[in-house]
Design a protein around this motif. Structure first.
Motif, PDB file in Angstrom:
ATOM      1  N   LEU A   9      -3.287  -2.932  15.420  1.00 51.51           N
ATOM      2  CA  LEU A   9      -4.165  -3.847  14.717  1.00 51.51           C
ATOM      3  C   LEU A   9      -3.621  -4.176  13.335  1.00 51.51           C
ATOM      4  N   HIS A  10      -3.914  -5.382  12.895  1.00 56.02           N
ATOM      5  CA  HIS A  10      -3.469  -5.813  11.572  1.00 56.02           C
ATOM      6  C   HIS A  10      -4.532  -5.566  10.514  1.00 56.02           C
ATOM      7  N   THR A  11      -5.760  -5.277  10.963  1.00 65.10           N
ATOM      8  CA  THR A  11      -6.837  -4.970  10.024  1.00 65.10           C
ATOM      9  C   THR A  11      -7.494  -3.660  10.413  1.00 65.10           C
ATOM     10  N   VAL A  12      -8.219  -3.107   9.454  1.00 63.45           N
ATOM     11  CA  VAL A  12      -8.886  -1.831   9.686  1.00 63.45           C
ATOM     12  C   VAL A  12     -10.199  -1.824   8.915  1.00 63.45           C
ATOM     13  N   GLU A  51     -13.453  -5.497   7.039  1.00 62.47           N
ATOM     14  CA  GLU A  51     -12.116  -5.482   7.628  1.00 62.47           C
ATOM     15  C   GLU A  51     -11.101  -5.761   6.519  1.00 62.47           C
ATOM     16  N   ILE A  52     -10.091  -4.918   6.443  1.00 58.44           N
ATOM     17  CA  ILE A  52      -9.073  -5.002   5.399  1.00 58.44           C
ATOM     18  C   ILE A  52      -7.697  -5.030   6.061  1.00 58.44           C
ATOM     19  N   ASP A  53      -6.795  -5.799   5.506  1.00 58.82           N
ATOM     20  CA  ASP A  53      -5.411  -5.807   5.974  1.00 58.82           C
ATOM     21  C   ASP A  53      -4.899  -4.365   5.967  1.00 58.82           C
ATOM     22  N   SER A  54      -4.362  -3.925   7.095  1.00 58.43           N
ATOM     23  CA  SER A  54      -3.946  -2.522   7.237  1.00 58.43           C
ATOM     24  C   SER A  54      -2.910  -2.098   6.206  1.00 58.43           C
ATOM     25  N   SER A  55      -1.933  -2.954   5.925  1.00 56.04           N
ATOM     26  CA  SER A  55      -0.890  -2.560   4.978  1.00 56.04           C
ATOM     27  C   SER A  55      -1.451  -2.421   3.563  1.00 56.04           C
ATOM     28  N   ILE A  56      -2.354  -3.316   3.198  1.00 55.12           N
ATOM     29  CA  ILE A  56      -2.988  -3.211   1.881  1.00 55.12           C
ATOM     30  C   ILE A  56      -3.860  -1.965   1.814  1.00 55.12           C
ATOM     31  N   PHE A  57      -4.584  -1.687   2.892  1.00 49.14           N
ATOM     32  CA  PHE A  57      -5.425  -0.490   2.940  1.00 49.14           C
ATOM     33  C   PHE A  57      -4.595   0.774   2.758  1.00 49.14           C
ATOM     34  N   ILE A  58      -3.475   0.858   3.453  1.00 49.73           N
ATOM     35  CA  ILE A  58      -2.615   2.045   3.365  1.00 49.73           C
ATOM     36  C   ILE A  58      -2.131   2.250   1.931  1.00 49.73           C
ATOM     37  N   VAL A  59      -1.609   1.208   1.324  1.00 49.31           N
ATOM     38  CA  VAL A  59      -1.070   1.314  -0.042  1.00 49.31           C
ATOM     39  C   VAL A  59      -2.183   1.641  -1.034  1.00 49.31           C
TER      40      VAL A  59
END
Length: 99
Positions: free
Chosen positions: A11-14, A37-45
């Motif tokens: 998934l691209h969002t989480v 729902e948040i962009d996964s890469s932004i969420f991780i960082v």
């Protein structure tokens, strides 16, 4: 659980509340709408910038996988210090602790 992790990993969002269900420390989500729902890469960082330790990194690794974490850190490299990048990389290289 392997099937659900693989599905989520694509998934691209989480939704942050999904990570709370698998043990992510709620303190690192102090300023996040847990149902949005948040962009996964932004969420991780953002999560790693709010706080990182072995448990947080391993929880993200369980949910997203090592490749997604490293891709996210590289994608947003201008927002990630060298210390954070290398610390997370070190945690990712470690094997999971024995139960």
């Amino acid at each position: 659980m392997t099937t659900s992790v693989s599905k989520k990993n694509s998934l691209h969002t989480v939704k942050p509340k999904e990570l709370l269900k698998i043990g992510l420390d709620p303190a690192v989500l102090w300023n996040v709408d847990r149902d949005r729902e948040i962009d996964s890469s932004i969420f991780i960082v953002a999560t790693l910038r709010n706080g990182y330790n072995e448990k947080i990194v391993l929880t993200l690794k369980e949910y997203f996988g090592t490749d997604m974490i490293l891709t996210s850190l590289n994608k947003h490299r201008n927002r990630v210090s060298d210390k954070l990048f290398h610390s997370v990389d070190k945690y990712l290289d470690q094997s999971l602790p024995a139960a």
